[in-house]
Design a protein around this motif. Structure first.
Motif, PDB file in Angstrom:
ATOM      1  N   ASN A 107      67.199  18.259  53.074  1.00  0.00           N
ATOM      2  CA  ASN A 107      68.504  18.695  53.329  1.00  0.00           C
ATOM      3  C   ASN A 107      68.770  20.318  53.349  1.00  0.00           C
ATOM      4  O   ASN A 107      68.812  21.033  52.359  1.00  0.00           O
ATOM      5  N   ALA A 108      68.262  20.693  54.497  1.00  0.00           N
ATOM      6  CA  ALA A 108      67.759  22.216  54.690  1.00  0.00           C
ATOM      7  C   ALA A 108      69.269  22.856  54.359  1.00  0.00           C
ATOM      8  O   ALA A 108      70.554  22.377  54.550  1.00  0.00           O
ATOM      9  N   SER A 109      69.251  23.977  54.007  1.00  0.00           N
ATOM     10  CA  SER A 109      70.444  24.859  53.794  1.00  0.00           C
ATOM     11  C   SER A 109      70.424  26.511  54.285  1.00  0.00           C
ATOM     12  O   SER A 109      69.339  26.743  54.936  1.00  0.00           O
ATOM     13  N   GLY A 110      71.461  27.154  54.207  1.00  0.00           N
ATOM     14  CA  GLY A 110      71.546  28.574  54.726  1.00  0.00           C
ATOM     15  C   GLY A 110      71.077  28.627  55.990  1.00  0.00           C
ATOM     16  O   GLY A 110      71.726  27.519  57.179  1.00  0.00           O
ATOM     17  N   SER A 111      70.514  29.353  56.771  1.00  0.00           N
ATOM     18  CA  SER A 111      70.180  29.846  58.051  1.00  0.00           C
ATOM     19  C   SER A 111      69.454  28.749  58.503  1.00  0.00           C
ATOM     20  O   SER A 111      69.181  28.521  59.930  1.00  0.00           O
ATOM     21  N   LEU A 112      68.736  27.730  57.628  1.00  0.00           N
ATOM     22  CA  LEU A 112      67.783  26.623  58.195  1.00  0.00           C
ATOM     23  C   LEU A 112      68.910  25.301  58.169  1.00  0.00           C
ATOM     24  O   LEU A 112      68.215  24.179  58.664  1.00  0.00           O
ATOM     25  N   SER A 113      70.003  25.273  58.085  1.00  0.00           N
ATOM     26  CA  SER A 113      70.690  23.979  57.971  1.00  0.00           C
ATOM     27  C   SER A 113      70.666  23.257  59.240  1.00  0.00           C
ATOM     28  O   SER A 113      70.929  22.379  59.380  1.00  0.00           O
ATOM     29  N   PHE A 114      70.756  23.852  60.305  1.00  0.00           N
ATOM     30  CA  PHE A 114      70.672  23.330  61.781  1.00  0.00           C
ATOM     31  C   PHE A 114      69.688  22.338  61.885  1.00  0.00           C
ATOM     32  O   PHE A 114      69.634  21.301  62.419  1.00  0.00           O
ATOM     33  N   LEU A 115      68.526  22.639  61.009  1.00  0.00           N
ATOM     34  CA  LEU A 115      67.385  21.510  61.219  1.00  0.00           C
ATOM     35  C   LEU A 115      67.665  20.177  60.672  1.00  0.00           C
ATOM     36  O   LEU A 115      67.134  19.226  61.350  1.00  0.00           O
ATOM     37  N   ASN A 116      68.665  20.203  59.945  1.00  0.00           N
ATOM     38  CA  ASN A 116      69.253  18.650  59.503  1.00  0.00           C
ATOM     39  C   ASN A 116      69.627  17.884  60.837  1.00  0.00           C
ATOM     40  O   ASN A 116      69.258  16.635  60.769  1.00  0.00           O
ATOM     41  N   LYS A 117      70.117  18.329  61.736  1.00  0.00           N
ATOM     42  CA  LYS A 117      70.378  17.556  62.913  1.00  0.00           C
ATOM     43  C   LYS A 117      69.780  18.069  64.420  1.00  0.00           C
ATOM     44  O   LYS A 117      69.844  17.372  65.285  1.00  0.00           O
ATOM     45  N   TRP A 118      68.748  18.926  64.049  1.00  0.00           N
ATOM     46  CA  TRP A 118      67.928  19.461  65.229  1.00  0.00           C
ATOM     47  C   TRP A 118      67.014  18.387  65.722  1.00  0.00           C
ATOM     48  O   TRP A 118      66.430  17.411  64.785  1.00  0.00           O
ATOM     49  N   GLN A 119      66.694  17.916  66.907  1.00  0.00           N
ATOM     50  CA  GLN A 119      65.902  17.203  67.572  1.00  0.00           C
ATOM     51  C   GLN A 119      65.016  17.861  68.533  1.00  0.00           C
ATOM     52  O   GLN A 119      65.599  18.839  69.612  1.00  0.00           O
ATOM     53  N   TYR A 120      63.814  17.775  68.715  1.00  0.00           N
ATOM     54  CA  TYR A 120      63.099  18.291  69.950  1.00  0.00           C
ATOM     55  C   TYR A 120      63.409  17.875  71.211  1.00  0.00           C
ATOM     56  O   TYR A 120      63.428  16.599  71.408  1.00  0.00           O
ATOM     57  N   GLY A 121      63.721  18.812  72.154  1.00  0.00           N
ATOM     58  CA  GLY A 121      64.207  18.281  73.311  1.00  0.00           C
ATOM     59  C   GLY A 121      63.658  19.016  74.508  1.00  0.00           C
ATOM     60  O   GLY A 121      64.127  18.587  75.759  1.00  0.00           O
ATOM     61  N   LEU A 122      62.269  19.662  74.468  1.00  0.00           N
ATOM     62  CA  LEU A 122      61.861  20.403  75.568  1.00  0.00           C
ATOM     63  C   LEU A 122      60.966  19.440  76.332  1.00  0.00           C
ATOM     64  O   LEU A 122      60.433  18.589  75.833  1.00  0.00           O
ATOM     65  N   GLY A 123      61.099  19.861  77.640  1.00  0.00           N
ATOM     66  CA  GLY A 123      60.280  19.163  78.562  1.00  0.00           C
ATOM     67  C   GLY A 123      58.677  19.442  78.269  1.00  0.00           C
ATOM     68  O   GLY A 123      58.266  20.455  77.382  1.00  0.00           O
ATOM     69  N   ALA A 124      57.803  19.454  79.247  1.00  0.00           N
ATOM     70  CA  ALA A 124      56.424  19.799  79.101  1.00  0.00           C
ATOM     71  C   ALA A 124      55.913  20.379  80.411  1.00  0.00           C
ATOM     72  O   ALA A 124      56.001  19.809  81.410  1.00  0.00           O
ATOM     73  N   GLU A 125      55.482  21.701  80.538  1.00  0.00           N
ATOM     74  CA  GLU A 125      54.695  22.265  81.322  1.00  0.00           C
ATOM     75  C   GLU A 125      55.312  22.682  82.602  1.00  0.00           C
ATOM     76  O   GLU A 125      55.050  23.708  83.437  1.00  0.00           O
ATOM     77  N   ILE A 126      56.585  22.216  83.183  1.00  0.00           N
ATOM     78  CA  ILE A 126      57.205  22.358  84.378  1.00  0.00           C
ATOM     79  C   ILE A 126      58.306  23.718  84.322  1.00  0.00           C
ATOM     80  O   ILE A 126      58.396  24.149  82.900  1.00  0.00           O
ATOM     81  N   LEU A 127      58.636  24.007  85.208  1.00  0.00           N
ATOM     82  CA  LEU A 127      59.408  25.244  85.211  1.00  0.00           C
ATOM     83  C   LEU A 127      60.845  25.001  84.728  1.00  0.00           C
ATOM     84  O   LEU A 127      61.250  23.940  84.692  1.00  0.00           O
ATOM     85  N   THR A 128      61.226  26.176  83.962  1.00  0.00           N
ATOM     86  CA  THR A 128      62.656  25.904  83.211  1.00  0.00           C
ATOM     87  C   THR A 128      63.504  26.545  84.466  1.00  0.00           C
ATOM     88  O   THR A 128      63.244  27.197  85.231  1.00  0.00           O
ATOM     89  N   PRO A 129      64.992  26.331  84.295  1.00  0.00           N
ATOM     90  CA  PRO A 129      65.799  27.037  85.019  1.00  0.00           C
ATOM     91  C   PRO A 129      65.736  28.532  85.151  1.00  0.00           C
ATOM     92  O   PRO A 129      65.626  29.062  86.321  1.00  0.00           O
ATOM     93  N   PHE A 130      65.359  28.874  84.166  1.00  0.00           N
ATOM     94  CA  PHE A 130      65.350  30.533  84.210  1.00  0.00           C
ATOM     95  C   PHE A 130      63.937  30.797  84.813  1.00  0.00           C
ATOM     96  O   PHE A 130      63.791  31.799  85.595  1.00  0.00           O
ATOM     97  N   GLY A 131      62.938  30.117  84.767  1.00  0.00           N
ATOM     98  CA  GLY A 131      61.653  30.344  85.545  1.00  0.00           C
ATOM     99  C   GLY A 131      61.860  30.232  86.961  1.00  0.00           C
ATOM    100  O   GLY A 131      61.247  30.922  87.641  1.00  0.00           O
ATOM    101  N   ARG A 132      62.695  29.101  87.529  1.00  0.00           N
ATOM    102  CA  ARG A 132      62.878  29.348  88.798  1.00  0.00           C
ATOM    103  C   ARG A 132      63.703  30.623  89.256  1.00  0.00           C
ATOM    104  O   ARG A 132      63.514  31.160  90.575  1.00  0.00           O
ATOM    105  N   GLU A 133      64.515  30.876  88.334  1.00  0.00           N
ATOM    106  CA  GLU A 133      65.341  32.192  88.912  1.00  0.00           C
ATOM    107  C   GLU A 133      64.354  33.291  88.852  1.00  0.00           C
ATOM    108  O   GLU A 133      64.406  34.158  89.785  1.00  0.00           O
ATOM    109  N   GLN A 134      63.674  33.582  88.125  1.00  0.00           N
ATOM    110  CA  GLN A 134      62.675  34.624  87.854  1.00  0.00           C
ATOM    111  C   GLN A 134      61.796  34.773  89.097  1.00  0.00           C
ATOM    112  O   GLN A 134      61.590  35.654  89.682  1.00  0.00           O
ATOM    113  N   LEU A 135      61.179  33.412  89.814  1.00  0.00           N
ATOM    114  CA  LEU A 135      60.437  33.723  90.966  1.00  0.00           C
ATOM    115  C   LEU A 135      61.441  33.887  92.135  1.00  0.00           C
ATOM    116  O   LEU A 135      60.874  34.486  93.296  1.00  0.00           O
ATOM    117  N   PHE A 136      62.548  33.293  92.148  1.00  0.00           N
ATOM    118  CA  PHE A 136      63.538  33.570  93.282  1.00  0.00           C
ATOM    119  C   PHE A 136      63.767  35.245  93.361  1.00  0.00           C
ATOM    120  O   PHE A 136      63.752  35.668  94.525  1.00  0.00           O
TER     121      PHE A 136
END
Length: 526
Positions: A144-173
């Motif tokens: 049961n995390a507290s303080g600045s770490l309290s978000f970790l109680n509900k946090w779930q890993y949701g990143l993809g793998a290896e492909i471009l992010t939307p920002f990455g597409r913007e950078q190259l454009f």
């Protein structure tokens, strides 16, 4: 039979729907479409254009920064996970204070060679951020995390793998747009009916980066305005834009120096952070390695989602330590401190010499592709503009192969502290969408007119005075003939067969004091 009928009906419905949304070529009525002259900002602009922002990413504040602080974490904290920004003119030498991407006085531009990295991406498969996500998921309900770490109680890993992010597409454009504004004039120098050939690799983020660049450079539709050469990136295929696929010593124990150095440094700079975060975690033991993964999550989530709750957990000093992990990793595995690195990059140097001399690659003894490089169609030798897309570790290897040794001037990096001064900082060399541009110029000095070459790394001139025969110059220029002679000599010095393929061991890469990207005398050949 019923299932087949449903599929047929669905196909008909889709076709009917598509007919309701015809393309512009069918609709017609485009209005006026005259084009204008090509832009040539590097020759006509009063000042050099500069990449100075990272919109739409949200700037965060480290835990110890006040409301009026000026700390820029994107520029100084994320190493090769930073977005590329234009560097100040004197970044690599105080002699270049008046230099920029603008063409030097009394010079005209004949040709430009661009080597760029792909844009911002998700983490590589099986990396530390995903592993930390598993740890949190496996302990859900047990802390049961507290303080600045309290978000970790509900946090779930949701990143993809290896492909471009939307920002990455913007950078190259945006890179494509900026390159067209800087150098579009050179398109007029292509022979009538001749389309440019640009290169990338087959990996998804590489190909998508190249296509986003093309959309920015040529505009939509871009397919009929150039040829996209896609080099296969896989084991067993020669590819100068992914040379590690055929470099044995870059994939065995000889390549472990970078990770070993990081493993020594992480417990030092994150000792206090691990204890501080564990105290807030409410039952989740957070090690220094976990804290390191959380800093990586900060960088990746910002690049992918625009902001991350992991970022404000760390101090400015801890972010400086974080950036130094990338410097250590690259130095000992992907830069002048790696024993096979020059060999990994030498194939691209062979191709560069071929382009600059308009002479086909004669000997294929590295990562050059004898099928593609020997064809004037797939590897033209007379283009005014060349564009190649590659990876961060490849660009750093090419820099080593080209012997830009001023970046190694302060020598090997210590693993127990950050030195007061260092000539190599990864965020300057290989951030997301980094660009290394070579300008081939004709310059008049008095009664003499000569061909010169200069290299810009993220818009800052690189010194060439370490290249045999190249004299000091306020714009970083060297006679093209002199530079080519030095590169031909470098090609003869670097042995791919020896450095990449020979069976040797190095007892301690970190302690071997390698500064030229080649095996040290202490290497034991079997």
């Amino acid at each position: 039979m019923a299932v087949l009928s449903l599929l047929v009906l669905a196909s008909i419905a889709c076709a009917q729907t598509a007919n309701l949304f015809p393309p512009g070529s069918v609709v017609g009525y485009p209005g006026p479409t005259p084009t204008g002259i090509e832009a040539f900002e590097v020759a006509t602009g009063p000042a050099a254009p500069a990449q100075t922002n990272y919109f739409p990413l949200v700037r965060f504040r480290p835990s110890d920064e006040g409301a009026n602080g000026t700390y820029d974490p994107f520029a100084v904290s994320f190493g090769n996970l930073s977005p590329a920004l234009s560097l100040p003119p004197a970044t690599f030498s105080p002699d270049f204070v008046n230099s920029s991407a603008l063409i030097p006085p009394q010079c005209t531009l004949n040709q430009v060679h661009l080597l760029h990295r792909h844009g911002s991406r998700y983490p590589t498969s099986g990396s530390a951020p995903a592993s930390f996500g598993v740890k949190v998921a496996n302990n859900t309900g047990k802390f049961n995390a507290s303080g600045s770490l309290s978000f970790l109680n509900k946090w779930q890993y949701g990143l993809g793998a290896e492909i471009l992010t939307p920002f990455g597409r913007e950078q190259l454009f945006e890179l494509g747009v900026s390159f067209r504004v800087k150098y579009g004039y050179l398109l007029d120098k292509f022979a009538n009916g001749t389309l440019p050939v640009f290169r990338t690799t087959s990996e998804d983020r590489m190909l998508k980066s190249a296509l986003n660049f093309a959309a920015g450079f040529f505009g939509i539709p871009y397919e009929d305005q150039y040829h996209q050469s896609i080099l296969i990136e896989a084991t067993g295929f020669n590819n100068t834009l992914a040379p590690y696929e055929t470099c044995t010593n870059g994939n065995n124990a000889n390549s472990a120096g970078g990770s070993a150095a990081v493993n020594l440094w992480v417990p030092i700079y994150l000792k206090d952070a691990a204890a501080r975060l564990t105290a807030q975690s409410g039952g989740l033991n957070i090690t220094a390695s976990d804290a390191y993964a959380m800093q990586q999550l900060c960088a990746y989530e910002v690049n992918a989602l625009g902001y991350s709750d992991f970022c404000p957990l760390f101090t400015q000093e801890e972010f400086k330590g974080f950036e130094y992990t990338f410097d250590l990793s690259f130095w000992y595995s992907n830069f002048f401190g790696g024993p096979y690195v020059a060999a990994q990059g030498i194939g691209y140097v062979q191709e560069l010499v071929a382009r600059l001399t308009q002479t086909p690659v004669a000997v294929h003894n590295s990562t050059t592709n004898s099928t593609l490089d020997n064809s004037a169609v797939t590897f033209p030798l007379n283009q005014p503009i060349y564009v190649d897309a590659s990876h961060d570790t490849v660009i750093s290897a090419i820099i080593v192969a080209m012997n830009f040794s001023s970046l190694a001037a302060t020598g090997p990096l210590p693993t127990d502290h950050i030195p007061a001064k260092r000539s190599f900082i990864v965020s300057q060399v290989a951030p997301f969408a980094t660009q290394l541009a070579g300008q081939v110029l004709t310059c008049t000095e008095g009664n003499s007119t000569e061909s010169y070459i200069r290299w810009l790394l993220n818009d800052a001139s690189l010194p060439l005075t370490n290249i045999p025969g190249c004299a000091a110059d306020p714009y970083g220029r060297c006679l093209t003939s002199t530079w080519l002679a030095a590169m031909k000599q470098r090609i003869q010095q670097v042995s791919f067969a020896n450095d990449c393929l020979a069976n040797y061991t190095i007892a301690n890469v970190i302690g071997a004091n390698i500064t030229d990207g080649r095996p040290p005398k202490s290497a034991v050949f079997h």
